[in-house]
Scaffold this motif. Structure first.
Motif, PDB file in Angstrom:
ATOM      1  N   VAL A  69       0.847  -1.185   0.000  1.00 45.02           N
ATOM      2  CA  VAL A  69       0.000   0.000   0.000  1.00 45.02           C
ATOM      3  C   VAL A  69       0.890   1.245   0.000  1.00 45.02           C
ATOM      4  CG1 VAL A  69      -1.825   1.262   1.215  1.00 45.02           C
ATOM      5  CG2 VAL A  69      -1.809  -1.240   1.236  1.00 45.02           C
ATOM      6  N   CYS A  70       0.491   2.241  -0.814  1.00 44.40           N
ATOM      7  CA  CYS A  70       1.236   3.495  -0.944  1.00 44.40           C
ATOM      8  C   CYS A  70       0.364   4.650  -0.459  1.00 44.40           C
ATOM      9  CB  CYS A  70       1.655   3.718  -2.390  1.00 44.40           C
ATOM     10  SG  CYS A  70       2.650   2.373  -3.064  1.00 44.40           S
ATOM     11  N   TYR A  71       0.983   5.582   0.271  1.00 47.55           N
ATOM     12  CA  TYR A  71       0.264   6.688   0.901  1.00 47.55           C
ATOM     13  C   TYR A  71       0.854   8.026   0.471  1.00 47.55           C
ATOM     14  CZ  TYR A  71      -1.061   2.891   4.047  1.00 47.55           C
ATOM     15  OH  TYR A  71      -1.532   1.716   4.559  1.00 47.55           O
ATOM     16  N   GLY A  72       0.020   9.063   0.479  1.00 48.05           N
ATOM     17  CA  GLY A  72       0.494  10.426   0.275  1.00 48.05           C
ATOM     18  C   GLY A  72       0.683  10.853  -1.171  1.00 48.05           C
ATOM     19  N   ALA A  73       0.162  10.104  -2.122  1.00 48.93           N
ATOM     20  CA  ALA A  73       0.290  10.491  -3.532  1.00 48.93           C
ATOM     21  C   ALA A  73      -0.669  11.645  -3.829  1.00 48.93           C
ATOM     22  CB  ALA A  73      -0.022   9.316  -4.441  1.00 48.93           C
ATOM     23  N   TYR A  74      -0.310  12.435  -4.831  1.00 43.97           N
ATOM     24  CA  TYR A  74      -1.212  13.490  -5.270  1.00 43.97           C
ATOM     25  C   TYR A  74      -0.962  13.822  -6.729  1.00 43.97           C
ATOM     26  CZ  TYR A  74       2.712  16.661  -4.057  1.00 43.97           C
ATOM     27  OH  TYR A  74       3.924  17.288  -3.953  1.00 43.97           O
ATOM     28  N   ALA A  88       2.124  13.743 -11.633  1.00 43.28           N
ATOM     29  CA  ALA A  88       1.836  12.794 -10.559  1.00 43.28           C
ATOM     30  C   ALA A  88       3.004  12.788  -9.584  1.00 43.28           C
ATOM     31  CB  ALA A  88       1.644  11.393 -11.130  1.00 43.28           C
ATOM     32  N   VAL A  89       2.673  12.811  -8.307  1.00 40.54           N
ATOM     33  CA  VAL A  89       3.670  12.631  -7.256  1.00 40.54           C
ATOM     34  C   VAL A  89       3.316  11.312  -6.592  1.00 40.54           C
ATOM     35  CG1 VAL A  89       4.687  13.551  -5.150  1.00 40.54           C
ATOM     36  CG2 VAL A  89       3.935  15.114  -6.974  1.00 40.54           C
ATOM     37  N   LEU A  90       4.196  10.335  -6.750  1.00 44.77           N
ATOM     38  CA  LEU A  90       3.914   8.986  -6.267  1.00 44.77           C
ATOM     39  C   LEU A  90       3.883   8.938  -4.744  1.00 44.77           C
ATOM     40  CD1 LEU A  90       6.152   6.956  -8.728  1.00 44.77           C
ATOM     41  CD2 LEU A  90       3.719   7.531  -8.935  1.00 44.77           C
ATOM     42  N   PRO A 101       0.249  17.405   0.186  1.00 50.32           N
ATOM     43  CA  PRO A 101       0.916  17.855  -1.030  1.00 50.32           C
ATOM     44  C   PRO A 101       1.924  18.969  -0.722  1.00 50.32           C
ATOM     45  CG  PRO A 101      -1.415  17.593  -1.445  1.00 50.32           C
ATOM     46  CD  PRO A 101      -1.213  17.438   0.040  1.00 50.32           C
ATOM     47  N   GLU A 102       3.040  18.943  -1.424  1.00 47.07           N
ATOM     48  CA  GLU A 102       4.100  19.942  -1.226  1.00 47.07           C
ATOM     49  C   GLU A 102       3.813  21.231  -1.973  1.00 47.07           C
ATOM     50  OE1 GLU A 102       7.016  17.365  -2.922  1.00 47.07           O
ATOM     51  OE2 GLU A 102       7.785  16.787  -0.971  1.00 47.07           O
ATOM     52  N   VAL A 103       2.728  21.279  -2.741  1.00 46.72           N
ATOM     53  CA  VAL A 103       2.394  22.449  -3.541  1.00 46.72           C
ATOM     54  C   VAL A 103       0.959  22.871  -3.292  1.00 46.72           C
ATOM     55  CG1 VAL A 103       4.044  21.868  -5.363  1.00 46.72           C
ATOM     56  CG2 VAL A 103       1.690  21.043  -5.532  1.00 46.72           C
ATOM     57  N   GLU A 104       0.684  24.126  -3.639  1.00 51.92           N
ATOM     58  CA  GLU A 104      -0.673  24.666  -3.561  1.00 51.92           C
ATOM     59  C   GLU A 104      -1.013  25.312  -4.888  1.00 51.92           C
ATOM     60  OE1 GLU A 104      -0.991  27.429  -0.344  1.00 51.92           O
ATOM     61  OE2 GLU A 104      -0.464  25.927   1.171  1.00 51.92           O
ATOM     62  N   ALA A 145       6.803  13.287 -11.044  1.00 50.65           N
ATOM     63  CA  ALA A 145       7.764  14.152 -10.367  1.00 50.65           C
ATOM     64  C   ALA A 145       8.646  13.384  -9.397  1.00 50.65           C
ATOM     65  CB  ALA A 145       7.025  15.253  -9.617  1.00 50.65           C
ATOM     66  N   ASP A 146       9.930  13.766  -9.372  1.00 45.63           N
ATOM     67  CA  ASP A 146      10.807  13.251  -8.326  1.00 45.63           C
ATOM     68  C   ASP A 146      11.374  14.393  -7.476  1.00 45.63           C
ATOM     69  OD1 ASP A 146      13.316  14.152  -9.618  1.00 45.63           O
ATOM     70  OD2 ASP A 146      12.956  12.525 -11.015  1.00 45.63           O
ATOM     71  N   ARG A 147      11.160  15.645  -7.930  1.00 43.79           N
ATOM     72  CA  ARG A 147      11.596  16.803  -7.141  1.00 43.79           C
ATOM     73  C   ARG A 147      10.769  18.005  -7.559  1.00 43.79           C
ATOM     74  NH1 ARG A 147      17.190  19.446  -8.431  1.00 43.79           N
ATOM     75  NH2 ARG A 147      15.855  20.159 -10.090  1.00 43.79           N
ATOM     76  N   ILE A 148      10.349  18.775  -6.578  1.00 46.83           N
ATOM     77  CA  ILE A 148       9.587  20.004  -6.830  1.00 46.83           C
ATOM     78  C   ILE A 148      10.215  21.109  -5.999  1.00 46.83           C
ATOM     79  CG2 ILE A 148       7.352  21.143  -6.718  1.00 46.83           C
ATOM     80  CD1 ILE A 148       6.075  18.316  -6.809  1.00 46.83           C
TER      81      ILE A 148
END
Length: 153
Positions: A69-74, A88-90, A101-104, A145-148
């Motif tokens: 199970v994977c959590y926190g994707a957006y 997609a952020v895995l 999410p790290e972005v707004e 994405a792997d970096r934002i």
């Protein structure tokens, strides 16, 4: 990390009068319109994108084929001029974590991502977790994405 490394390496070399080659500095951003116009050329290529974040959506936990199970994707859309690409952020897989999410919406960001144009039986991340591409969905293009990083103006 590469930018930080280039600064750590670059400053002493510049002080010694030795020029650094360009590849140590940040890559030029790819053009989202070019990616969308010819996605097969960019499939599985790592690119840097600049744009404005739109429509951020957190995803429910999802399962991989091995039942992890994977959590926190957006998901969000990255807009630049007249072009917009889904990003997609895995999720973080294996242990339950809470990650917002790290972005707004409205953030100006630099996204380092791998382009996926899964037209031949590939997968993409959707609101229902990983999905296989159906024939009618052949045109799907997504940046994973792997970096934002924020763009400070």
């Amino acid at each position: 990390m590469l930018h930080r490394l280039s600064l750590q390496i670059g400053l002493p070399l510049i002080l010694l009068g030795i020029a650094l080659p360009n590849p140590l500095w940040a890559a030029e951003p790819a053009d989202i319109r070019q990616i969308l116009d010819d996605p097969r050329v960019y499939h599985l290529r790592h690119v840097t994108l600049h744009g404005t974040v739109r429509d951020v959506h957190s995803l429910a936990p999802y399962k991989l084929p091995n039942e992890t199970v994977c959590y926190g994707a957006y998901l969000f859309r990255l807009e630049n001029g007249d072009a917009t690409i889904p990003v997609a952020v895995l999720g973080i897989c294996g242990s339950p974590v809470v990650r917002d999410p790290e972005v707004e919406d409205g953030d100006h960001v630099e996204v380092s991502a791998t382009i996926q144009a899964p037209s031949h039986g590939g997968h993409y991340l959707s609101f229902r977790g990983p999905q296989a591409v159906a024939e009618q969905e052949e045109g799907i293009v997504q940046a994973v994405a792997d970096r934002i990083l924020p763009i400070v103006e």
